[in-house]
Design an enzyme around this catalytic site. Structure first.
Site, PDB file in Angstrom:
ATOM      1  N   PRO A 265       0.829  -1.210   0.000  1.00 39.34           N
ATOM      2  CA  PRO A 265       0.000   0.000   0.000  1.00 39.34           C
ATOM      3  C   PRO A 265       0.863   1.260   0.000  1.00 39.34           C
ATOM      4  O   PRO A 265       1.808   1.356   0.781  1.00 39.34           O
ATOM      5  CB  PRO A 265      -0.797  -0.123   1.305  1.00 39.34           C
ATOM      6  CG  PRO A 265      -0.094  -1.152   2.117  1.00 39.34           C
ATOM      7  CD  PRO A 265       0.638  -2.040   1.187  1.00 39.34           C
TER       8      PRO A 265
ATOM      9  N   ALA B 103      -3.620   2.751   2.086  1.00 44.11           N
ATOM     10  CA  ALA B 103      -4.393   2.868   3.325  1.00 44.11           C
ATOM     11  C   ALA B 103      -5.712   3.597   3.055  1.00 44.11           C
ATOM     12  O   ALA B 103      -5.719   4.735   2.590  1.00 44.11           O
ATOM     13  CB  ALA B 103      -3.588   3.634   4.372  1.00 44.11           C
TER      14      ALA B 103
ATOM     15  N   GLN C  98      -5.768  -2.148   1.610  1.00 41.63           N
ATOM     16  CA  GLN C  98      -5.391  -1.984   3.016  1.00 41.63           C
ATOM     17  C   GLN C  98      -6.428  -1.091   3.689  1.00 41.63           C
ATOM     18  O   GLN C  98      -6.630   0.052   3.260  1.00 41.63           O
ATOM     19  CB  GLN C  98      -4.007  -1.343   3.134  1.00 41.63           C
ATOM     20  CG  GLN C  98      -3.528  -1.259   4.584  1.00 41.63           C
ATOM     21  CD  GLN C  98      -2.233  -0.490   4.743  1.00 41.63           C
ATOM     22  OE1 GLN C  98      -2.128   0.653   4.290  1.00 41.63           O
ATOM     23  NE2 GLN C  98      -1.250  -1.083   5.391  1.00 41.63           N
TER      24      GLN C  98
ATOM     25  N   TYR D  53      -0.471   4.563  13.389  1.00 43.30           N
ATOM     26  CA  TYR D  53      -1.897   4.835  13.211  1.00 43.30           C
ATOM     27  C   TYR D  53      -2.680   4.087  14.299  1.00 43.30           C
ATOM     28  O   TYR D  53      -2.084   3.427  15.152  1.00 43.30           O
ATOM     29  CB  TYR D  53      -2.336   4.484  11.781  1.00 43.30           C
ATOM     30  CG  TYR D  53      -1.554   5.307  10.774  1.00 43.30           C
ATOM     31  CD1 TYR D  53      -1.652   6.705  10.773  1.00 43.30           C
ATOM     32  CD2 TYR D  53      -0.666   4.728   9.878  1.00 43.30           C
ATOM     33  CE1 TYR D  53      -0.904   7.483   9.898  1.00 43.30           C
ATOM     34  CE2 TYR D  53       0.087   5.497   8.997  1.00 43.30           C
ATOM     35  CZ  TYR D  53      -0.037   6.881   9.014  1.00 43.30           C
ATOM     36  OH  TYR D  53       0.710   7.649   8.165  1.00 43.30           O
TER      37      TYR D  53
ATOM     38  N   ARG E 224      -0.641  -5.626   8.527  1.00 42.77           N
ATOM     39  CA  ARG E 224       0.679  -4.981   8.498  1.00 42.77           C
ATOM     40  C   ARG E 224       1.011  -4.495   9.894  1.00 42.77           C
ATOM     41  O   ARG E 224       0.209  -3.788  10.519  1.00 42.77           O
ATOM     42  CB  ARG E 224       0.712  -3.822   7.506  1.00 42.77           C
ATOM     43  CG  ARG E 224       2.017  -3.043   7.597  1.00 42.77           C
ATOM     44  CD  ARG E 224       2.263  -2.105   6.447  1.00 42.77           C
ATOM     45  NE  ARG E 224       2.905  -2.792   5.339  1.00 42.77           N
ATOM     46  CZ  ARG E 224       3.594  -2.178   4.372  1.00 42.77           C
ATOM     47  NH1 ARG E 224       3.687  -0.869   4.359  1.00 42.77           N
ATOM     48  NH2 ARG E 224       4.148  -2.866   3.404  1.00 42.77           N
TER      49      ARG E 224
ATOM     50  N   LEU F  51      13.170  -1.406   0.639  1.00 40.04           N
ATOM     51  CA  LEU F  51      14.369  -1.367  -0.215  1.00 40.04           C
ATOM     52  C   LEU F  51      14.695  -2.725  -0.834  1.00 40.04           C
ATOM     53  O   LEU F  51      15.835  -3.162  -0.799  1.00 40.04           O
ATOM     54  CB  LEU F  51      15.569  -0.810   0.553  1.00 40.04           C
ATOM     55  CG  LEU F  51      15.569   0.732   0.733  1.00 40.04           C
ATOM     56  CD1 LEU F  51      16.853   1.186   1.418  1.00 40.04           C
ATOM     57  CD2 LEU F  51      15.419   1.447  -0.614  1.00 40.04           C
TER      58      LEU F  51
ATOM     59  N   GLY G 209       7.966  -1.388  -3.241  1.00 37.71           N
ATOM     60  CA  GLY G 209       7.167  -0.163  -3.227  1.00 37.71           C
ATOM     61  C   GLY G 209       7.691   0.908  -4.149  1.00 37.71           C
ATOM     62  O   GLY G 209       7.312   0.997  -5.324  1.00 37.71           O
ATOM     63  N   ARG G 210       8.604   1.736  -3.626  1.00 34.72           N
ATOM     64  CA  ARG G 210       9.044   2.898  -4.407  1.00 34.72           C
ATOM     65  C   ARG G 210       9.674   2.521  -5.730  1.00 34.72           C
ATOM     66  O   ARG G 210       9.535   3.265  -6.717  1.00 34.72           O
ATOM     67  CB  ARG G 210       9.990   3.752  -3.552  1.00 34.72           C
ATOM     68  CG  ARG G 210       9.253   4.488  -2.444  1.00 34.72           C
ATOM     69  CD  ARG G 210      10.184   4.962  -1.369  1.00 34.72           C
ATOM     70  NE  ARG G 210      10.785   3.847  -0.656  1.00 34.72           N
ATOM     71  CZ  ARG G 210      11.658   3.978   0.343  1.00 34.72           C
ATOM     72  NH1 ARG G 210      12.038   5.175   0.738  1.00 34.72           N
ATOM     73  NH2 ARG G 210      12.149   2.922   0.952  1.00 34.72           N
TER      74      ARG G 210
HETATM   75  C1  LIG Z   1       4.231   7.218  -1.356  1.00 34.54           C
HETATM   76  C2  LIG Z   1       4.187   6.202  -0.266  1.00 34.54           C
HETATM   77  C3  LIG Z   1       3.003   5.990   0.416  1.00 34.54           C
HETATM   78  C4  LIG Z   1       2.913   4.993   1.403  1.00 34.54           C
HETATM   79  N1  LIG Z   1       1.699   4.717   1.963  1.00 34.54           N
HETATM   80  C5  LIG Z   1       1.555   3.635   2.759  1.00 34.54           C
HETATM   81  C6  LIG Z   1       0.273   3.193   3.142  1.00 34.54           C
HETATM   82  O1  LIG Z   1      -0.754   3.710   2.699  1.00 34.54           O
HETATM   83  N2  LIG Z   1       0.201   2.157   4.014  1.00 34.54           N
HETATM   84  C7  LIG Z   1       1.326   1.510   4.467  1.00 34.54           C
HETATM   85  O2  LIG Z   1       1.213   0.571   5.241  1.00 34.54           O
HETATM   86  N3  LIG Z   1       2.550   1.889   4.060  1.00 34.54           N
HETATM   87  C8  LIG Z   1       2.688   2.902   3.196  1.00 34.54           C
HETATM   88  N4  LIG Z   1       3.922   3.230   2.699  1.00 34.54           N
HETATM   89  C9  LIG Z   1       5.085   2.349   3.014  1.00 34.54           C
HETATM   90  C10 LIG Z   1       5.283   1.340   1.881  1.00 34.54           C
HETATM   91  O3  LIG Z   1       4.200   0.432   1.804  1.00 34.54           O
HETATM   92  C11 LIG Z   1       6.591   0.533   2.067  1.00 34.54           C
HETATM   93  O4  LIG Z   1       6.505  -0.191   3.252  1.00 34.54           O
HETATM   94  C12 LIG Z   1       7.820   1.435   2.108  1.00 34.54           C
HETATM   95  O5  LIG Z   1       7.799   2.349   1.019  1.00 34.54           O
HETATM   96  C13 LIG Z   1       9.119   0.622   2.051  1.00 34.54           C
HETATM   97  O6  LIG Z   1       9.182  -0.161   0.884  1.00 34.54           O
HETATM   98  P1  LIG Z   1      10.051   0.305  -0.413  1.00 34.54           P
HETATM   99  O7  LIG Z   1      11.449   0.563   0.050  1.00 34.54           O
HETATM  100  O8  LIG Z   1       9.962  -0.856  -1.361  1.00 34.54           O
HETATM  101  O9  LIG Z   1       9.420   1.542  -0.962  1.00 34.54           O
HETATM  102  C14 LIG Z   1       4.054   4.246   1.753  1.00 34.54           C
HETATM  103  C15 LIG Z   1       5.256   4.505   1.104  1.00 34.54           C
HETATM  104  C16 LIG Z   1       5.328   5.450   0.092  1.00 34.54           C
HETATM  105  C17 LIG Z   1       6.636   5.653  -0.641  1.00 34.54           C
END
Ligand SMILES: Cc1cc2nc3c(=O)[nH]c(=O)nc-3n(C[C@H](O)[C@H](O)[C@H](O)COP(=O)(O)O)c2cc1C
Length: 388
Positions: free
Chosen positions: A29, A63, A105, A192, A240, A315, A337-338
């Site tokens: 998410p 979320a 989520q 949260y 989560r 990451l 994610g990113r």
């Molecule tokens: C733009 C953005 C929005 C995010 N929104 C949520 C979210 O809605 N719910 C959540 O549990 N984590 C959220 N996260 C965390 C990501 O789900 C993820 O755990 C985090 O970016 C680390 O993973 P990555 O390094 O692959 O990006 C968000 C991250 C980013 C970058």
């Protein structure tokens, strides 16, 4: 082709209750803060559709607030009315049409609700935000203690608030199924509402919902029970967690193992292992050294010690590394994610990189027919240049 390597685990389908994931690659998410009154729009359709085209097996909608006051920002999605439910339908359909599994989520912002969208500051709403039309509302929390100085003071939840919130989670889960989602995740991370109940940094209650670990996890488990009871047996349920707060006196990884065992006993199928977020310093664990797969050790411990499937996130950007995490038993699922924001076809590129899709058969045929010839042409030209 017999020259192909063995099927990587990353691209091996996985059955979860009544749902088959086409692979073990998850888009976690990621809030986009772009909804009006919680309603998804064309941006969300384009945004989530790209990941489905891009080869992820399980795609989580960000979320989504189960009540109006449960949204984190004015731009967060919600799922408490018919209009919101209808707006999700084309998104779930678009994800499914590409062979991926649509997931959502569900969350409640708790004391971090009614905050700024990140690009306006990521802190409490200020006068400039209100002038821009943002609305402020009264957040709820386990205790009337704000995240930090300058943040709104939450109202301590009473029995009615808790009953209403449990029902809101269950109702939203049913709406999600009706909209076409097949997997539900409950957000219990990042400071949260539900994480603020489990963490001693934010829960100062003296009733049955505060004090001991057993008491602090009581309300989150009640939410799980309400959602699990509402869902059909065949629907997988994820949670989560913030594996640790990362601060002195806070929630620890040992606590997470106890919690994950309880989640499993209450019908949770996968524990998605993030961390931190229960302080104003960073959305996630500010004290954790960021390196590839920095949260994999959490996911590994959860699956080994709590006997429940886990998802690793953080990451993970390289296909071979993602495969290694799965092969070494670091997690059952990996989330990217990113990197998916940066490279929305990451899943297809990963299959290519792992050598299992030299002919672009996993790509939409609208692209594959062209790309296969394009790729052969490029290779032939490169080979000719090398020979010359
Ligand atoms: C733009 C953005 C929005 C995010 N929104 C949520 C979210 O809605 N719910 C959540 O549990 N984590 C959220 N996260 C965390 C990501 O789900 C993820 O755990 C985090 O970016 C680390 O993973 P990555 O390094 O692959 O990006 C968000 C991250 C980013 C970058």
């Amino acid at each position: 082709m017999d020259t192909q390597p063995a099927q990587p685990l990353l691209f091996t389908p996985m059955r979860l209750r009544g749902v088959t994931l086409p692979n073990r690659l998850v888009v976690p998410p990621m809030a986009q803060y772009s909804a009006d009154d919680g309603v998804a729009n064309d941006f969300h359709l384009a945004h989530y559709g790209r990941f489905a085209v891009g080869g992820a097996g399980l795609i989580f909608i960000e979320a989504t607030g189960v009540t109006p006051e449960g949204r984190i920002t004015n731009g967060c999605l919600g799922l408490w009315n018919d209009q919101q439910q209808r707006a999700f339908e084309p998104i779930a359909r678009a994800i499914k049409a590409q062979g991926a599994v649509p997931a959502i989520q569900l969350g409640h912002g708790g004391r971090k609700a009614s905050m700024q969208r990140p690009w306006f500051g990521n802190g409490p709403l200020n006068d400039a935000d209100l002038a821009r039309g943002e609305k402020r509302w009264q957040p709820l929390g386990p205790s009337a203690v704000p995240l930090a100085e300058g943040w709104l003071v939450p109202r301590q939840m009473d029995a009615d608030d808790m009953a209403r919130t449990r029902k809101a989670f269950a109702d939203a889960a049913l709406r999600a199924l009706a909209a076409g989602f097949e997997v539900i995740e409950i957000h219990m991370a990042h400071g949260y509402l539900l994480q603020s109940f489990v963490s001693p940094l934010s829960n100062f209650r003296t009733d049955a919902y505060g004090g001991s670990l057993e008491n602090r996890i009581r309300f989150p488990l009640e939410v799980v029970d309400a959602v699990r009871a509402a869902l059909p047996q065949g629907t997988p349920l994820f949670v989560r967690i913030s594996s640790e707060d990362g601060f002195e006196g806070g929630w620890t990884m040992d606590d997470s193992v106890v919690f994950a065992r309880a989640l499993r006993e209450h019908g949770v199928d996968v524990v998605d292992c993030s961390s931190g977020g229960n302080t104003p310093r960073g959305a996630t664990n500010a004290n954790l050294q960021r390196s590839p797969g920095y949260q994999v050790p959490f996911a590994r411990r959860i699956r080994q010690e709590a006997g429940v499937m886990s998802e690793a996130v953080g990451l993970i950007r390289d296909a071979r590394f993602a495969e290694q995490v799965l092969q070494e038993g670091g997690a059952d699922l990996v989330a990217v994610g990113r990197q998916f924001l940066y490279e929305p076809f990451w899943g297809l590129h990963a299959a290519h990189q792992l050598g299992i899709d030299p002919d672009f058969t996993r790509w939409p045929r609208q692209y594959a027919w062209w790309l296969e010839k394009w790729d052969k042409g490029i290779r032939a030209r490169e080979a000719a240049e090398r020979r010359a």
